[in-house]
Write an enzyme that holds these catalytic residues in place. Sequence first.
Site, PDB file in Angstrom:
ATOM      1  N   CYS A 247       0.876  -1.171   0.000  1.00 39.56           N
ATOM      2  CA  CYS A 247       0.000   0.000   0.000  1.00 39.56           C
ATOM      3  C   CYS A 247       0.906   1.212   0.000  1.00 39.56           C
ATOM      4  CB  CYS A 247      -0.909   0.013   1.225  1.00 39.56           C
ATOM      5  SG  CYS A 247      -1.981   1.476   1.300  1.00 39.56           S
TER       6      CYS A 247
ATOM      7  N   GLU B  58      -4.374   1.553  -5.516  1.00 42.00           N
ATOM      8  CA  GLU B  58      -3.503   0.464  -5.948  1.00 42.00           C
ATOM      9  C   GLU B  58      -3.450   0.505  -7.469  1.00 42.00           C
ATOM     10  OE1 GLU B  58      -0.773  -1.237  -5.735  1.00 42.00           O
ATOM     11  OE2 GLU B  58      -1.475  -1.836  -3.745  1.00 42.00           O
TER      12      GLU B  58
END
Length: 221
Positions: A2, A104
Amino acid sequence: MCGRYTLLADELKIKERFQIPYAIDSYQPSYNIAPGQNVLAIIFDGEKRRAGYLRWGLVPSWAKDVKIGYKMMNARSETAHIKPSFKHLMGRKHCLIIADSFYEWQRTEKGKVPKRIQLKNRELFAFAALWDKWEQEDETLFTCTLLTKDANNFMKDIHHRMPIILPKDKEDIWIEQPFSSAFDVHQFLQTVETEELSSYTVSNVVNNARNNDATCIEPIV
């Protein structure tokens, strides 16, 4: 992994959701939070919850060079309990990192495509994270790293890893419960089930951390 997320809620909503009884110093919403920046976190001091800022990118207390933090923005939950950089934090230095979505990048034939991922109900949530205090001469840093796991069925088409999002009923356990060992923490994290997620494509403007406005979250049809 992340590497970017958002926190757009107003201060009052954050305080109500996370039971913070006082003003959050210098709070500013952000469309594009990146490693190296200060992030809003919650810890438990033994008596009450405390909200404040940690720098994203863990600098362990034993580190000689603070630049190590740029390599330690995430920690794999499957191995954090045995890795020297994280195992001493697993049993005692837990925090919540507040967010309302994360980004993402999905690999496609045309290259990497940024996606914004939210809870399906679009509510605020908390990442499971670890923190540490680093001191050297007259400098002190409080830093953190986000814990990650293998992607669930929803996320695996976007990326093979994902941050651990704690269900609301597990947040108190994460920051308040005195786990007996790092391995117990590891086992707890393996039981965490992510709530339902949704996603949509956004523009490449989010690729640059200097871009921090509403264009970062505008859907690309």
